[in-house]
Design a protein around this motif. Structure first.
Motif, PDB file in Angstrom:
ATOM      1  N   SER A  71       0.830  -1.201   0.000  1.00 38.44           N
ATOM      2  CA  SER A  71       0.000   0.000   0.000  1.00 38.44           C
ATOM      3  C   SER A  71       0.863   1.250   0.000  1.00 38.44           C
ATOM      4  O   SER A  71       0.494   2.261  -0.572  1.00 38.44           O
ATOM      5  CB  SER A  71      -0.969   0.006   1.182  1.00 38.44           C
ATOM      6  OG  SER A  71      -0.281   0.221   2.388  1.00 38.44           O
ATOM      7  N   ALA A  72       2.026   1.200   0.603  1.00 41.24           N
ATOM      8  CA  ALA A  72       2.932   2.345   0.564  1.00 41.24           C
ATOM      9  C   ALA A  72       3.426   2.586  -0.856  1.00 41.24           C
ATOM     10  O   ALA A  72       3.585   3.710  -1.288  1.00 41.24           O
ATOM     11  CB  ALA A  72       4.119   2.124   1.507  1.00 41.24           C
ATOM     12  N   GLN A  73       3.639   1.503  -1.615  1.00 41.49           N
ATOM     13  CA  GLN A  73       4.085   1.652  -2.994  1.00 41.49           C
ATOM     14  C   GLN A  73       3.007   2.281  -3.868  1.00 41.49           C
ATOM     15  O   GLN A  73       3.296   2.914  -4.853  1.00 41.49           O
ATOM     16  CB  GLN A  73       4.468   0.290  -3.565  1.00 41.49           C
ATOM     17  CG  GLN A  73       5.721  -0.277  -2.954  1.00 41.49           C
ATOM     18  CD  GLN A  73       5.972  -1.705  -3.435  1.00 41.49           C
ATOM     19  OE1 GLN A  73       5.088  -2.390  -3.938  1.00 41.49           O
ATOM     20  NE2 GLN A  73       7.206  -2.149  -3.248  1.00 41.49           N
ATOM     21  N   ASN A  74       1.752   2.099  -3.512  1.00 39.83           N
ATOM     22  CA  ASN A  74       0.649   2.594  -4.332  1.00 39.83           C
ATOM     23  C   ASN A  74       0.000   3.843  -3.762  1.00 39.83           C
ATOM     24  O   ASN A  74      -1.020   4.273  -4.240  1.00 39.83           O
ATOM     25  CB  ASN A  74      -0.421   1.504  -4.481  1.00 39.83           C
ATOM     26  CG  ASN A  74       0.093   0.324  -5.260  1.00 39.83           C
ATOM     27  OD1 ASN A  74       0.821   0.488  -6.212  1.00 39.83           O
ATOM     28  ND2 ASN A  74      -0.281  -0.868  -4.844  1.00 39.83           N
ATOM     29  N   SER A  75       0.572   4.440  -2.713  1.00 43.21           N
ATOM     30  CA  SER A  75      -0.110   5.524  -2.017  1.00 43.21           C
ATOM     31  C   SER A  75       0.010   6.877  -2.722  1.00 43.21           C
ATOM     32  O   SER A  75      -0.834   7.725  -2.537  1.00 43.21           O
ATOM     33  CB  SER A  75       0.392   5.633  -0.583  1.00 43.21           C
ATOM     34  OG  SER A  75       1.760   5.983  -0.580  1.00 43.21           O
ATOM     35  N   ILE A 112     -11.036   7.552 -11.445  1.00 42.47           N
ATOM     36  CA  ILE A 112     -10.001   8.577 -11.301  1.00 42.47           C
ATOM     37  C   ILE A 112     -10.297   9.381 -10.039  1.00 42.47           C
ATOM     38  O   ILE A 112     -11.412   9.367  -9.528  1.00 42.47           O
ATOM     39  CB  ILE A 112      -9.913   9.530 -12.522  1.00 42.47           C
ATOM     40  CG1 ILE A 112     -11.176  10.380 -12.663  1.00 42.47           C
ATOM     41  CG2 ILE A 112      -9.604   8.759 -13.787  1.00 42.47           C
ATOM     42  CD1 ILE A 112     -11.082  11.464 -13.748  1.00 42.47           C
ATOM     43  N   LYS A 113      -9.279  10.080  -9.571  1.00 41.92           N
ATOM     44  CA  LYS A 113      -9.431  10.927  -8.379  1.00 41.92           C
ATOM     45  C   LYS A 113      -9.986  12.293  -8.751  1.00 41.92           C
ATOM     46  O   LYS A 113     -10.886  12.806  -8.091  1.00 41.92           O
ATOM     47  CB  LYS A 113      -8.079  11.061  -7.682  1.00 41.92           C
ATOM     48  CG  LYS A 113      -8.104  11.839  -6.407  1.00 41.92           C
ATOM     49  CD  LYS A 113      -6.728  11.860  -5.752  1.00 41.92           C
ATOM     50  CE  LYS A 113      -6.751  12.696  -4.487  1.00 41.92           C
ATOM     51  NZ  LYS A 113      -5.418  12.717  -3.863  1.00 41.92           N
ATOM     52  N   SER A 114      -9.437  12.910  -9.799  1.00 45.17           N
ATOM     53  CA  SER A 114      -9.871  14.255 -10.187  1.00 45.17           C
ATOM     54  C   SER A 114      -9.392  14.572 -11.602  1.00 45.17           C
ATOM     55  O   SER A 114      -8.648  13.807 -12.204  1.00 45.17           O
ATOM     56  CB  SER A 114      -9.317  15.301  -9.208  1.00 45.17           C
ATOM     57  OG  SER A 114      -7.906  15.388  -9.327  1.00 45.17           O
ATOM     58  N   TYR A 115      -9.817  15.740 -12.084  1.00 47.38           N
ATOM     59  CA  TYR A 115      -9.376  16.215 -13.395  1.00 47.38           C
ATOM     60  C   TYR A 115      -9.414  17.743 -13.396  1.00 47.38           C
ATOM     61  O   TYR A 115     -10.130  18.361 -12.609  1.00 47.38           O
ATOM     62  CB  TYR A 115     -10.259  15.652 -14.521  1.00 47.38           C
ATOM     63  CG  TYR A 115     -11.690  16.102 -14.433  1.00 47.38           C
ATOM     64  CD1 TYR A 115     -12.124  17.243 -15.103  1.00 47.38           C
ATOM     65  CD2 TYR A 115     -12.615  15.416 -13.648  1.00 47.38           C
ATOM     66  CE1 TYR A 115     -13.435  17.675 -15.004  1.00 47.38           C
ATOM     67  CE2 TYR A 115     -13.925  15.839 -13.547  1.00 47.38           C
ATOM     68  CZ  TYR A 115     -14.333  16.966 -14.228  1.00 47.38           C
ATOM     69  OH  TYR A 115     -15.629  17.396 -14.130  1.00 47.38           O
ATOM     70  N   ARG A 135      -5.725   7.979  -8.174  1.00 44.85           N
ATOM     71  CA  ARG A 135      -5.449   7.776  -6.753  1.00 44.85           C
ATOM     72  C   ARG A 135      -4.130   7.037  -6.523  1.00 44.85           C
ATOM     73  O   ARG A 135      -3.399   7.322  -5.597  1.00 44.85           O
ATOM     74  CB  ARG A 135      -6.610   7.005  -6.118  1.00 44.85           C
ATOM     75  CG  ARG A 135      -6.663   7.049  -4.634  1.00 44.85           C
ATOM     76  CD  ARG A 135      -7.970   6.558  -4.044  1.00 44.85           C
ATOM     77  NE  ARG A 135      -9.209   6.977  -4.697  1.00 44.85           N
ATOM     78  CZ  ARG A 135      -9.718   8.221  -4.693  1.00 44.85           C
ATOM     79  NH1 ARG A 135      -9.083   9.179  -4.062  1.00 44.85           N
ATOM     80  NH2 ARG A 135     -10.842   8.495  -5.311  1.00 44.85           N
ATOM     81  N   ASP A 136      -3.817   6.073  -7.390  1.00 47.45           N
ATOM     82  CA  ASP A 136      -2.605   5.276  -7.221  1.00 47.45           C
ATOM     83  C   ASP A 136      -2.251   4.621  -8.557  1.00 47.45           C
ATOM     84  O   ASP A 136      -2.944   4.797  -9.554  1.00 47.45           O
ATOM     85  CB  ASP A 136      -2.785   4.224  -6.120  1.00 47.45           C
ATOM     86  CG  ASP A 136      -4.002   3.334  -6.328  1.00 47.45           C
ATOM     87  OD1 ASP A 136      -4.358   3.052  -7.498  1.00 47.45           O
ATOM     88  OD2 ASP A 136      -4.613   2.930  -5.331  1.00 47.45           O
ATOM     89  N   SER A 137      -1.178   3.840  -8.548  1.00 52.19           N
ATOM     90  CA  SER A 137      -0.711   3.219  -9.792  1.00 52.19           C
ATOM     91  C   SER A 137      -1.697   2.172 -10.317  1.00 52.19           C
ATOM     92  O   SER A 137      -1.793   1.971 -11.524  1.00 52.19           O
ATOM     93  CB  SER A 137       0.668   2.599  -9.591  1.00 52.19           C
ATOM     94  OG  SER A 137       0.623   1.585  -8.613  1.00 52.19           O
ATOM     95  N   GLN A 144       3.769  12.351 -17.423  1.00 53.13           N
ATOM     96  CA  GLN A 144       3.196  11.625 -16.294  1.00 53.13           C
ATOM     97  C   GLN A 144       3.947  12.087 -15.060  1.00 53.13           C
ATOM     98  O   GLN A 144       5.168  12.257 -15.101  1.00 53.13           O
ATOM     99  CB  GLN A 144       3.382  10.128 -16.500  1.00 53.13           C
ATOM    100  CG  GLN A 144       2.818   9.275 -15.399  1.00 53.13           C
ATOM    101  CD  GLN A 144       3.043   7.796 -15.678  1.00 53.13           C
ATOM    102  OE1 GLN A 144       2.993   7.364 -16.807  1.00 53.13           O
ATOM    103  NE2 GLN A 144       3.309   7.051 -14.627  1.00 53.13           N
ATOM    104  N   ALA A 145       3.217  12.318 -13.967  1.00 52.67           N
ATOM    105  CA  ALA A 145       3.844  12.827 -12.750  1.00 52.67           C
ATOM    106  C   ALA A 145       3.302  12.089 -11.537  1.00 52.67           C
ATOM    107  O   ALA A 145       2.132  11.717 -11.492  1.00 52.67           O
ATOM    108  CB  ALA A 145       3.583  14.323 -12.606  1.00 52.67           C
ATOM    109  N   GLU A 146       4.163  11.914 -10.553  1.00 45.16           N
ATOM    110  CA  GLU A 146       3.768  11.310  -9.283  1.00 45.16           C
ATOM    111  C   GLU A 146       3.710  12.407  -8.232  1.00 45.16           C
ATOM    112  O   GLU A 146       4.626  13.224  -8.129  1.00 45.16           O
ATOM    113  CB  GLU A 146       4.786  10.252  -8.878  1.00 45.16           C
ATOM    114  CG  GLU A 146       4.481   9.586  -7.565  1.00 45.16           C
ATOM    115  CD  GLU A 146       5.531   8.559  -7.169  1.00 45.16           C
ATOM    116  OE1 GLU A 146       5.380   7.975  -6.089  1.00 45.16           O
ATOM    117  OE2 GLU A 146       6.497   8.350  -7.911  1.00 45.16           O
TER     118      GLU A 146
END
Length: 140
Positions: free
Chosen positions: A19-23, A63-66, A88-90, A131-133
């Motif tokens: 979950s930390a990898q996908n947070s 998706i989380k937002s746009y 939200r995550d990968s 693409q950005a994290e």
């Protein structure tokens, strides 16, 4: 290692690592230039297609937002819009192509809604994509 310690590792530590990898959220950014002074057609296209698909994607949890940002061109940045889609995550990001294709087939099976019968290539050009994290954010 006894069985209790092994179960502890499986049930507690491994899920917290994954979950930390996908947070961290992931965003895609499209940098768009209007062609042939066709701002009205470009905005119509994004409002009646891109935005509609993303509203549905938010409702369905795809998706989380746009955001669609208007910019001012200059000598180093020759684009008019930045289209941002945040995941939200990968895992959500990896499923995006499938999810958007499903939405598009439901909403516009015969193709995008257009103004003045102009095709997207007639009024806009995607100059580049990033693409950005998200490392940290003030969003709540």
């Amino acid at each position: 290692m006894n069985m209790n310690k092994f179960l502890f590792l499986i049930l507690v530590i491994i899920p917290s690592i994954s979950s930390a990898q996908n947070s961290n959220s992931i965003s895609t950014l499209d940098f768009v230039q209007i062609k042939n002074d066709r701002r009205i057609e470009t905005l119509f296209f994004y409002e009646n297609n891109w935005k509609v698909y993303r509203e549905i994607a938010v409702e369905r949890g795809f998706i989380k937002s746009y955001r669609l940002l208007a910019t001012t061109k200059n000598t180093t940045a020759n684009f008019d819009f930045i289209l941002i889609t945040e995941y939200r995550d990968s895992l959500q990001f990896k499923a995006s192509e499938y999810n958007f294709q499903k939405i598009i087939k439901e909403v516009r099976p015969s193709g995008p809604k257009l103004l003045n019968d102009l095709k997207p290539n007639d009024f806009r050009e995607n100059l580049f994509f990033k693409q950005a994290e998200t490392l940290f954010s003030g969003d709540r």
